[in-house]
Design a protein around this motif. Sequence first.
Motif, PDB file in Angstrom:
ATOM      1  N   GLN A  81       0.839  -1.204   0.000  1.00  0.00           N
ATOM      2  CA  GLN A  81       0.000   0.000   0.000  1.00  0.00           C
ATOM      3  C   GLN A  81       0.879   1.260   0.000  1.00  0.00           C
ATOM      4  O   GLN A  81       0.629   2.216  -0.732  1.00  0.00           O
ATOM      5  CB  GLN A  81      -0.927   0.002   1.216  1.00  0.00           C
ATOM      6  CG  GLN A  81      -2.033  -1.050   1.132  1.00  0.00           C
ATOM      7  CD  GLN A  81      -2.826  -1.155   2.418  1.00  0.00           C
ATOM      8  OE1 GLN A  81      -2.619  -0.374   3.358  1.00  0.00           O
ATOM      9  NE2 GLN A  81      -3.722  -2.136   2.497  1.00  0.00           N
ATOM     10  N   SER A 135       2.343   1.957  -3.372  1.00  0.00           N
ATOM     11  CA  SER A 135       1.351   2.558  -4.280  1.00  0.00           C
ATOM     12  C   SER A 135       1.188   4.041  -3.988  1.00  0.00           C
ATOM     13  O   SER A 135       1.139   4.875  -4.911  1.00  0.00           O
ATOM     14  CB  SER A 135       0.007   1.853  -4.150  1.00  0.00           C
ATOM     15  OG  SER A 135       0.134   0.487  -4.467  1.00  0.00           O
ATOM     16  N   GLU A 187       2.202   7.297  -6.488  1.00  0.00           N
ATOM     17  CA  GLU A 187       1.242   8.356  -6.826  1.00  0.00           C
ATOM     18  C   GLU A 187       1.796   9.733  -6.471  1.00  0.00           C
ATOM     19  O   GLU A 187       1.680  10.692  -7.252  1.00  0.00           O
ATOM     20  CB  GLU A 187      -0.086   8.125  -6.098  1.00  0.00           C
ATOM     21  CG  GLU A 187      -0.862   6.924  -6.623  1.00  0.00           C
ATOM     22  CD  GLU A 187      -2.100   6.615  -5.780  1.00  0.00           C
ATOM     23  OE1 GLU A 187      -2.364   7.404  -4.841  1.00  0.00           O
ATOM     24  OE2 GLU A 187      -2.772   5.606  -6.059  1.00  0.00           O
TER      25      GLU A 187
END
Length: 817
Positions: free
Chosen positions: A313, A316, A320
Amino acid sequence: MGKNLLLNIDALTLGDSVLKPEEVLKFYAYTTKMHREDLASELLKFDDVHLEPPQGLPGVKPPQDVESRELETYEEIVRALERASALSGIPLSLIVKSSERNSTGGNDSKSLISELDGIVGEYLKIKKEIELSKKAKHLLKERSEKMKEIEEKLSEIEGKILSYYSAALEVVEEDPSKLRLGRALLEIDRGLLRSSSLLKMASDKSLSLEDLNEIIKNIRESLKETKIRINELSSEAKNLTEISKISEKIEEIMGKIDYILNKIAECNSKKEKLAELRVVDSLWKKMRDSVKRVPELSPIIAEREPVISKVSQQMSILEEEIDAIDSEIRGFIEKISDEFSNIRKDFSTIREGLLSIKVVVAGEAERRVSELIENAKPLIAERGKIEEEIENLSKLVDKNYIKDLKKKEKDLKSKIIEISAELAAIALSLREKALMQRIGMLMYEGEEICVISGWVPKSKKESFERKLEERLGEFLALEFEESEWEEAPSRIRIPNVIKPIRLLTHKLYGLPSVRELDPTFLTAIFFPLMFGMMFGDLGHGITLALFGLFLWKKTSGSMKELGGILLYSGIAAAIFGYLYGAFFFMSITEHPILSPLHDTMRLMAVALIFGAFQMSIGFLINTANKLLERDLFAAFLEYRGLMTFIMYAGAVYAAIRNNASIGGTLSDPLFQAMSIPLMITCVAPVIRSVREGHGVGEGLSEMISTLLESVLALFSNSLSYIRLAAFAVIHEVFGILTVQLMFGKEAIMVNEFASLLSPLALIGFSLMNILVMGLEGLLSFIQATRLTFYEFFTKFYRASGREFRRASELIEPLIPE
């Protein structure tokens, strides 16, 4: 019976040594150290010995402190004479002939060599000037045009420099402060331009953040320098408020650039963290794959699974965030570029309001003048060089100057011959002593004795013993031994008439061993025949023979031997040219004995029969070679031996009597019977392999190879001789094309030539003949050499011998052979 056959072979080939190298014996000659010079002197007088150091002999070692002064002087003189001859073009034979009239005198050879090198250098310099004089007028015109071009460029540069100085002087006379203002504003403008270019580079979206970071830093440094110049200008001129506003806008942009740099640093930090998390994720995946093979660890892995899912997580989220920062940075750079474009427009408006074109030019004067001077420097250097060339070339168009040069060249050439002849006389007087010293270097020493080894012809053994004993008596011990024939040097005697062929056999291919027949005699017959058949033309052959005779008479070494080969080949070409009825592409008769174009099949048959005969001779020679090596098995049974000769000769005869009909030849009982010798040659490698203890396996691979060579290789080798006919046809086709091009006819008779002659036709006809003689002569020579080496020599000639060098050949001769 086998022994008697071997003796007969030896008796056949020893005698005059035309067919094979002469048998030699190895000897060891011992004497006391006091008599070493006597031994060396007698070996040199006998001459017909090949001398070597007695390596591997116990109790002796190479000589120490051997006198070699004369040898070194001789070799130094030989090198100097070769150098002078090569550079000046004076033949060594002329130098040596002149030396016969010279006394050795008392001159030092080293000073003479030094003087000779200096004179040769001066001679070459004068010769170069004389060669240059032949095209001096053309070169002088070319250099004069170049000088004019350079002068025009320098005048243009001079004019620009004067205009810049005039503009600067005018501005200074009106208002000196304007000149300083012009310079300052131009410096600021160049700084803004550099920053603008860097911003344009930074707008490239393909750039990585690392590269972008470096460019942004350079933009900041450039803006900082520009801001400092603006502030300095503002402090000097208080009334330039608009310039101060430009400085404020640059300050704002610098703040935004600092923000971009911080964002790049933040992005890099996130990238480092992302890289660490990826390493953890990769390791976890490897662990999970490993646990599948160890089920007991599955509960432990299951406990850690939630933690690892958080890592994914975080990865990710970081990806971004990195993408978002990257987009923000790129967008910011676009905005800064737009703002900076407005700053440049504002500055241009301010500059145009403050300065006239004249002031701008004056402000640029210092920089532009420096650039123009740098551009003028290579032109000035080139002008100086061309002036010197023109001065030298001007001399070379003066006839009196050329006349003096030619006289000086003649005088220097005479001086070169004079000094070279003096050196040659010294070398000739030193040669015997130098040879003695070389022989002394080959003698090994013990405590009281010295020994030398070598090889002497078997036929001269008794005279060799007698000569040495007469000189040394009881101080000589002479031993002879029968050494392995592979070690023996090849002493070859060849009649002078076929000596040129050594270039092909001995120099290009190699020397025969003492147990090997020398192919020079047969090559002297076969090579010219093959060349003549391909190059058949009476006129061309006579021309080539005359050219070969010229080389034979006027040159030395390999060129002399090449001349001999061309002489024989030209004679053969002339004979075939008579048979073909061709004379410089003209016809001697309407009905030639053998026409390559009209009797092509007959000519091909002759070529194939000649090839079969030559290859058969090769097999017979290989049989004799194996008998000389005392290998009866290989001579009679193995490939290229007697069985191969029988098989090949039988198959060829079967093809001839069936008119080369494939069906008729294959059904011929004689042809079918040749399968027996073929099978014998194929089985022979297996028998030898078993006899030598290598087993059947190794012999089987050789059997397959022998079968392929006996069938496919011999067939392709035989067909290779078709090229003899093919090149003959090509030669005649060239003739027809030449005659058609020059005279508009397919053929002309020799007696018609004069009536059809015109100056233009004569020139064209002569050029075509020269072109074809050069091109086809070279190709025919290459093809004849190829057939000799690959189709003939490979059947029997190993060329594994080494040269037998007589005692007098231990040092270089003054004139190379």
